[in-house]
Design an enzyme around this catalytic site. Structure first.
Site, PDB file in Angstrom:
ATOM      1  N   ASP A 130       0.849  -1.040   0.475  1.00  0.00           N
ATOM      2  CA  ASP A 130      -0.243  -0.143   0.069  1.00  0.00           C
ATOM      3  C   ASP A 130       0.614   1.272  -0.153  1.00  0.00           C
ATOM      4  O   ASP A 130       2.219   0.877   0.008  1.00  0.00           O
ATOM      5  CB  ASP A 130      -0.780   0.074   1.164  1.00  0.00           C
ATOM      6  CG  ASP A 130      -2.118   0.941   1.001  1.00  0.00           C
ATOM      7  OD1 ASP A 130      -2.743   1.398   0.101  1.00  0.00           O
ATOM      8  OD2 ASP A 130      -3.321   0.980   1.587  1.00  0.00           O
ATOM      9  N   HIS A 179      -9.648  -2.233  -8.594  1.00  0.00           N
ATOM     10  CA  HIS A 179     -10.215  -0.989  -7.741  1.00  0.00           C
ATOM     11  C   HIS A 179      -9.075  -0.287  -7.753  1.00  0.00           C
ATOM     12  O   HIS A 179      -9.395   0.893  -7.638  1.00  0.00           O
ATOM     13  CB  HIS A 179      -9.545  -1.415  -5.800  1.00  0.00           C
ATOM     14  CG  HIS A 179      -8.785  -1.044  -5.037  1.00  0.00           C
ATOM     15  ND1 HIS A 179     -10.357  -0.838  -4.491  1.00  0.00           N
ATOM     16  CD2 HIS A 179      -8.335  -0.339  -4.055  1.00  0.00           C
ATOM     17  CE1 HIS A 179      -9.964   0.437  -3.229  1.00  0.00           C
ATOM     18  NE2 HIS A 179      -8.463   0.540  -2.841  1.00  0.00           N
TER      19      HIS A 179
HETATM   20 FE1  N7H Z   1      -7.353   1.566  -1.160  1.00  0.00          FE
HETATM   21  N1  N7H Z   1      -5.963  -2.951  -1.061  1.00  0.00           N
HETATM   22  O1  N7H Z   1      -4.822  -2.994   0.263  1.00  0.00           O
HETATM   23  O2  N7H Z   1      -6.306  -3.789  -1.193  1.00  0.00           O
HETATM   24  N2  N7H Z   1      -5.851   0.255  -2.357  1.00  0.00           N
HETATM   25  N3  N7H Z   1      -7.980  -0.114  -0.286  1.00  0.00           N
HETATM   26  N4  N7H Z   1      -9.040   2.908  -0.937  1.00  0.00           N
HETATM   27  N5  N7H Z   1      -6.872   2.774  -2.909  1.00  0.00           N
HETATM   28  C1  N7H Z   1      -4.947   0.711  -3.086  1.00  0.00           C
HETATM   29  O3  N7H Z   1      -1.862   2.921  -5.156  1.00  0.00           O
HETATM   30  C2  N7H Z   1      -7.271  -0.918   0.393  1.00  0.00           C
HETATM   31  C3  N7H Z   1      -9.630   2.818   0.131  1.00  0.00           C
HETATM   32  C4  N7H Z   1      -7.777   3.961  -2.915  1.00  0.00           C
HETATM   33  O4  N7H Z   1      -3.840   6.111  -7.948  1.00  0.00           O
HETATM   34  C5  N7H Z   1      -3.532   0.119  -3.349  1.00  0.00           C
HETATM   35  O5  N7H Z   1      -1.184   2.564  -2.372  1.00  0.00           O
HETATM   36  C6  N7H Z   1      -7.778  -1.851   0.534  1.00  0.00           C
HETATM   37  C7  N7H Z   1     -10.941   3.225  -0.078  1.00  0.00           C
HETATM   38  C8  N7H Z   1      -7.193   5.013  -4.009  1.00  0.00           C
HETATM   39  O6  N7H Z   1      -3.727   4.045  -8.452  1.00  0.00           O
HETATM   40  C9  N7H Z   1      -4.598  -1.058  -2.329  1.00  0.00           C
HETATM   41  C10 N7H Z   1      -9.051  -0.859   1.570  1.00  0.00           C
HETATM   42  C11 N7H Z   1     -10.719   4.710  -1.020  1.00  0.00           C
HETATM   43  C12 N7H Z   1      -6.026   4.607  -4.429  1.00  0.00           C
HETATM   44  C13 N7H Z   1      -5.773  -1.157  -1.815  1.00  0.00           C
HETATM   45  C14 N7H Z   1      -8.928   0.066   0.427  1.00  0.00           C
HETATM   46  C15 N7H Z   1      -9.362   4.246  -1.535  1.00  0.00           C
HETATM   47  C16 N7H Z   1      -5.912   3.045  -3.957  1.00  0.00           C
HETATM   48  C17 N7H Z   1      -2.539  -0.494  -4.084  1.00  0.00           C
HETATM   49  C18 N7H Z   1     -10.550  -1.106   2.147  1.00  0.00           C
HETATM   50  C19 N7H Z   1     -11.244   5.294  -1.236  1.00  0.00           C
HETATM   51  C20 N7H Z   1      -4.996   5.206  -5.552  1.00  0.00           C
HETATM   52  C21 N7H Z   1      -1.369   0.559  -3.469  1.00  0.00           C
HETATM   53  C22 N7H Z   1     -10.096  -1.591   3.115  1.00  0.00           C
HETATM   54  C23 N7H Z   1     -13.022   5.921  -0.871  1.00  0.00           C
HETATM   55  C24 N7H Z   1      -5.673   4.755  -6.348  1.00  0.00           C
HETATM   56  C25 N7H Z   1      -1.389   2.412  -3.870  1.00  0.00           C
HETATM   57  C26 N7H Z   1      -4.308   4.959  -7.765  1.00  0.00           C
HETATM   58  C27 N7H Z   1      -5.134   2.124  -3.749  1.00  0.00           C
HETATM   59  C28 N7H Z   1      -6.259  -1.660  -1.272  1.00  0.00           C
HETATM   60  C29 N7H Z   1     -10.029   1.432   0.635  1.00  0.00           C
HETATM   61  C30 N7H Z   1      -9.243   4.751  -2.248  1.00  0.00           C
HETATM   62  C31 N7H Z   1      -3.896  -2.032  -2.586  1.00  0.00           C
HETATM   63  C32 N7H Z   1      -7.996  -3.292   1.375  1.00  0.00           C
HETATM   64  C33 N7H Z   1     -12.451   3.245   0.695  1.00  0.00           C
HETATM   65  C34 N7H Z   1      -6.789   6.296  -4.293  1.00  0.00           C
END
Ligand code: N7H
Length: 449
Positions: free
Chosen positions: A169, A312
């Site tokens: 992350d 995602h």
């Molecule tokens: Fe996400 N995950 O670990 O699976 N997220 N996220 N997220 N997320 C991202 O780019 C995760 C949640 C965003 O610019 C990565 O840093 C999990 C919410 C945004 O490419 C991973 C949960 C919201 C990005 C995860 C969760 C977001 C992002 C890739 C809940 C907003 C950047 C690593 C438990 C409403 C997108 C990274 C981009 C990336 C995970 C929630 C938003 C691995 C497990 C609720 C904007």
């Protein structure tokens, strides 16, 4: 350039410490609270300039503060901040966010709607956090009561930097003009007012009260993750996929990577669609250098061989799907995992016994354009991204929410992108709050005045 001694440290750069406590409280004696805030707590609040200064002594425990609309009202701040969702609070918004069974699934402290404010305290270890909290509580005495606390902690060892499903992350964040000193390939450059209220790029820059300059709205969500269930589901689906070139585990790893749009290493499937290339994940010159489009004859509206439309990172940052020009709906993320790693017994039973998840934090100048937009208009909207050969790409498989019902995502099955996968969400909202993290001047006046 931004006055970084005005901006609280968590907003633009994140406190980025291995441990972080979220302490939610209710204010009982506003007069005493104001006095203690101005005289005793204020000097401990960590600013952005403090965090980025490499030669300054760093405090053992970093502190940031934020208040709900109700909390600001208690502290006699009634100016119209112009954010309807902040003013409403998150409890009445739970259904619209798609939460499963609110308030039953919310932790009681959050659903009772008593939060007036939060202390965010971060450090390398728990001891400095505990001692700063003890000091703050002794100063405040009975002027506040605890509503809820959540202890976030980075994972350790081989999983350091990875969240509980196992994915790296903290890879993709926008670069903020006036603050960022460099921009990596594929990183988006946004105006400071996308994150900071009253700054250039905040659509309400000139309408907000003057004291709101350099603050930011904080969306908090306690998101429980069902990790053994997630892994078990992937294995179950993988066993039915007709691909003898891979083991069942390799098929499951690819399905998981396609749900996120990145392998566990952080490498985007858009750059490594069939097999992981682990060196890309941690390399900031490479790990965002893609936009889901590819040279002809690739068809952006039809081809999901690199990345499913529902993945995602594609749902919440559509890149070329929206012409690479969406700058308004971006957020700064500052969350941290909470809970311990999955135990052997949980792995054996494929069932979660102990709560773990993500203490999600995002900063934005407008909740409706930031966190809430990503959740409601993108993650939960089955017809987003539009204009594709499949009019319903489905939910975001990671945090798409459909009330108590199951969610579906298309494109994940690499042998048949039309095969919709339907499953219970592996992320359950345990509640949250909308807060406001003010500038340093605003903390003194009007808030503590
Ligand atoms: Fe996400 N995950 O670990 O699976 N997220 N996220 N997220 N997320 C991202 O780019 C995760 C949640 C965003 O610019 C990565 O840093 C999990 C919410 C945004 O490419 C991973 C949960 C919201 C990005 C995860 C969760 C977001 C992002 C890739 C809940 C907003 C950047 C690593 C438990 C409403 C997108 C990274 C981009 C990336 C995970 C929630 C938003 C691995 C497990 C609720 C904007």
């Amino acid at each position: 350039f931004l006055p970084l001694d005005e901006v609280q440290g968590d907003i633009l750069i994140g406190m980025k410490k291995p441990k972080q406590l979220f302490f939610f409280y209710n204010i009982r004696d506003p007069k005493k609270f104001k006095q203690v805030l101005a005289k005793l707590i204020y000097p401990h609040i960590t600013t952005t300039s403090q965090l980025i200064c490499t030669t300054c002594p760093q405090p053992k425990a970093l502190l940031n503060v934020a208040w709900t609309s109700k909390g600001l009202n208690k502290l006699n701040v009634f100016d119209n901040n112009l954010d309807p969702f902040f003013n409403m609070g998150q409890v009445p918004d739970a259904n619209a966010l798609g939460d499963n069974n609110p308030p039953q699934n919310w932790v009681p402290g959050l659903y009772m709607d008593k939060t007036d404010g939060v202390f965010l305290i971060a450090s390398k270890d728990w001891a400095p956090i505990d001692s700063l909290l003890a000091q703050i509580l002794s100063w405040l005495g009975s002027s506040i009561v605890e509503v809820h606390r959540l202890k976030g902690a980075h994972r350790t060892g081989a999983w350091e930097g990875h969240e509980h499903f196992g994915f790296l992350d903290g890879i993709s964040q926008p670069a903020v003009a006036g603050f960022a000193t460099s921009i990596f390939p594929g990183q988006s450059l946004i105006l400071p007012g996308t994150i900071l209220t009253g700054e250039i790029g905040d659509p309400l820059e000139f309408s907000r009260p003057g004291w709101m300059k350099w603050g930011s709205f904080l969306a908090f969500r306690q998101l429980q993750q069902f990790v053994p269930e997630f892994d078990n589901y992937l294995l179950h689906e993988a066993s039915a996929i007709p691909d003898s070139s891979r083991t069942v585990q390799e098929r499951a790893d690819l399905l998981g990577a396609r749900m996120i749009g990145r392998w566990k290493s952080g490498t985007p499937t858009d750059l490594a669609p069939n097999f992981d290339i682990p060196s890309i994940g941690p390399d900031f010159n490479l790990n965002n250098n893609f936009d889901f489009n590819h040279p002809a004859p690739f068809n952006l509206a039809a081809d999901q061989s690199f990345c499913p439309f529902s993945a995602h990172i594609r749902k919440i940052r559509p890149r070329a799907d929206e012409g690479n020009n969406n700058f308004a709906n971006q957020i700064m993320r500052a969350g941290i995992p909470y809970g311990d790693d999955v135990t052997d017994v949980e792995w054996e039973n494929n069932a979660t016994k102990y709560e773990r998840g993500l203490a999600f934090v995002s900063y934005q100048s407008d909740i409706g354009s930031g966190y809430r937009f990503q959740q409601v208009a993108w993650a939960n909207a089955v017809n987003f991204v539009g204009g594709k050969i499949d009019p319903t790409p489905g939910f975001d498989p990671i945090f798409g929410q459909n009330g108590a019902g199951p969610i579906f995502s298309s494109g994940i099955d690499y042998t048949d992108p039309n095969h919709d996968l339907t499953f219970m969400s592996f992320v359950l909202s345990r509640g949250g709050e909308y807060l406001y993290s003010p500038s340093m001047s605003a903390i003194l006046n009007p808030i503590a005045a």
